[in-house]
Motif scaffolding. Sequence first.
Motif, mmCIF file in Angstrom:
data_model
loop_
_atom_site.group_PDB
_atom_site.id
_atom_site.type_symbol
_atom_site.label_atom_id
_atom_site.label_comp_id
_atom_site.label_asym_id
_atom_site.label_seq_id
_atom_site.Cartn_x
_atom_site.Cartn_y
_atom_site.Cartn_z
ATOM 1 N N TYR A 1 0.847 -1.194 0.000
ATOM 2 C CA TYR A 1 0.000 0.000 0.000
ATOM 3 C C TYR A 1 0.887 1.250 0.000
ATOM 4 O O TYR A 1 2.014 1.238 0.481
ATOM 5 C CB TYR A 1 -0.897 0.037 1.247
ATOM 6 N N THR A 2 0.339 2.351 -0.545
ATOM 7 C CA THR A 2 1.029 3.633 -0.531
ATOM 8 C C THR A 2 0.917 4.274 0.852
ATOM 9 O O THR A 2 0.219 3.768 1.738
ATOM 10 C CB THR A 2 0.434 4.599 -1.563
ATOM 11 N N ALA A 3 1.570 5.423 1.006
ATOM 12 C CA ALA A 3 1.528 6.136 2.287
ATOM 13 C C ALA A 3 0.116 6.542 2.670
ATOM 14 O O ALA A 3 -0.250 6.561 3.851
ATOM 15 C CB ALA A 3 2.431 7.370 2.222
ATOM 16 N N ALA A 4 -0.714 6.855 1.666
ATOM 17 C CA ALA A 4 -2.095 7.254 1.942
ATOM 18 C C ALA A 4 -3.041 6.059 2.005
ATOM 19 O O ALA A 4 -4.259 6.237 2.138
ATOM 20 C CB ALA A 4 -2.571 8.241 0.883
ATOM 21 N N GLY A 5 -2.497 4.849 1.878
ATOM 22 C CA GLY A 5 -3.330 3.663 2.008
ATOM 23 C C GLY A 5 -3.962 3.163 0.723
ATOM 24 O O GLY A 5 -4.911 2.369 0.779
ATOM 25 N N GLU A 6 -3.449 3.583 -0.432
ATOM 26 C CA GLU A 6 -3.987 3.076 -1.699
ATOM 27 C C GLU A 6 -3.250 1.791 -2.074
ATOM 28 O O GLU A 6 -2.016 1.735 -2.012
ATOM 29 C CB GLU A 6 -3.815 4.105 -2.814
#
Length: 507
Positions: free
Chosen positions: A345-350
């Motif tokens: 996941y990315t830092a923003a949770g994607e």
Amino acid sequence: MSVIEPPPSSASILAPGDNCWSIEQASRAAVLIDADAYFAAARAAMLTAKRRIMLIGWDFDGRIELTGVRGAPDAPMRVGDFILWLVNRTPTLEVYLLRWDLGALRTLFRGTTIFTFVKWMWHKRIHTRLDGAHPPGASHHQKIVVIDDCFAFCGGIDMTGDRWDTRAHRDGDPGRRRPGGDAYPPWHDATTALEGDAAARLGELARDRWRIAGGTPLQPITDGAVCWPEGLEPMFRDVAVAISRSRPVLPDLEPIREIERLYLDMIAKARRFIYAESQYFASRRIAEAIARRLDEADGPEIVIVNPLTANGWLEPIAMDSARARLFEALRQRDTHGRLRIYHPYTAAGEPIYVHAKIMIVDEEMIRVGSSNMNNRSLRLDTECDVTIDRACPRNDGCSPTIRAIRDGLIAEHLGSDAATVAEMIDASGSIVATIERLRGTGRSLRPYEVPDLSAVETWLADNEVLDPEGPEEMFEALGKRGLFRRARDRRRAWRALRKPPGRSGKA
């Protein structure tokens, strides 16, 4: 071209004619993670071409940009215009582009693709073909670029849209835009760069595929040119590389199942760790090989990095359902707690879509290619993987690099650094423990959770409707195939043995 004699079986599992096609020497080699690195290196490599460029792929989009200004900054950025510029600049250069026929027909009329295609068709030194040499329902899935038979890329990245990303996988990265301007989700991928005899052998494979697809037979290029792209740092030097293939049954052609055999052999060989990245986890044969290792008291840890869900509409139903069923079956066998599937996941949770096809065994073998852990890749589609094994002659010094690649991939997914990951693996003796200690919120890995399966999803998974094990199964009765056919066949055999003598078995 020199062919390296296969080492004794006690030293290496690589065996030409069984789990690989051949073992060749690469004067230089590198593993490229994510398309930002690949597109820049591909642009630089094609700038060196003098005689021939072969682009062999599942998909190709002339509208995308090959980012990275490495030489010839005045050259067009869009790959379609760039290829025209290259052949116009170099009178001796010819370009051969082969892509899967059904995928091409589906995307031919997107944007300006049709105009690029027409311009290529009019150029006498650009040759294009659609690869239809496959059974119904199959696809040509190799991703190979060969330049003057002296340099090649081989891996999982197509020169098409929705592929570009960096290893940072930043939220809202402006580079992740389709030609029309729409944003697409973060994407993780990998390929390899090879120079020397290994590249020449991939050139032979590309020419053979061109001929099978109906193209005019091509001769090898033996000029001995050096075309390693400027700015690409080699990771390996003078290294033996194995090339493995999948090919379905075709008229007058025997099937090739080297890739399937190599998956099973690598899983069987592992002593401590198997680290893998794959778009799917849906192969019964691979799951059975993993189950055998999970049964061992001192077997290896097995960590698989998958996307949260497959792309498309029907694929998630078939592939994700098969993954759930196989993982749940394996979890029942995992009494020692050594199996994990994670999603990045990315830092923003994607969720980051995992398209890479990588397997690393211990610190001894690394394999990168186009094949996934699903039935199609093993027996139905055309695939190509390359493997570096420390046990091959002259590969003794490869282990630190193989380990660095593995630890770097784990660190990338955890938002950490390779040194920290390496230190924690050494301290704990466990990749699983290291991931569990380092993962958290934001940029990280999250464990796979088995979903509730509806009746339709379960039926699709059990019958492998979209993931048959070979062309013969495309038209086989559904009752004769499926993820759990062996268990079903055993039950039928047991019932037959228990049937009283003289009874027909009919009610």
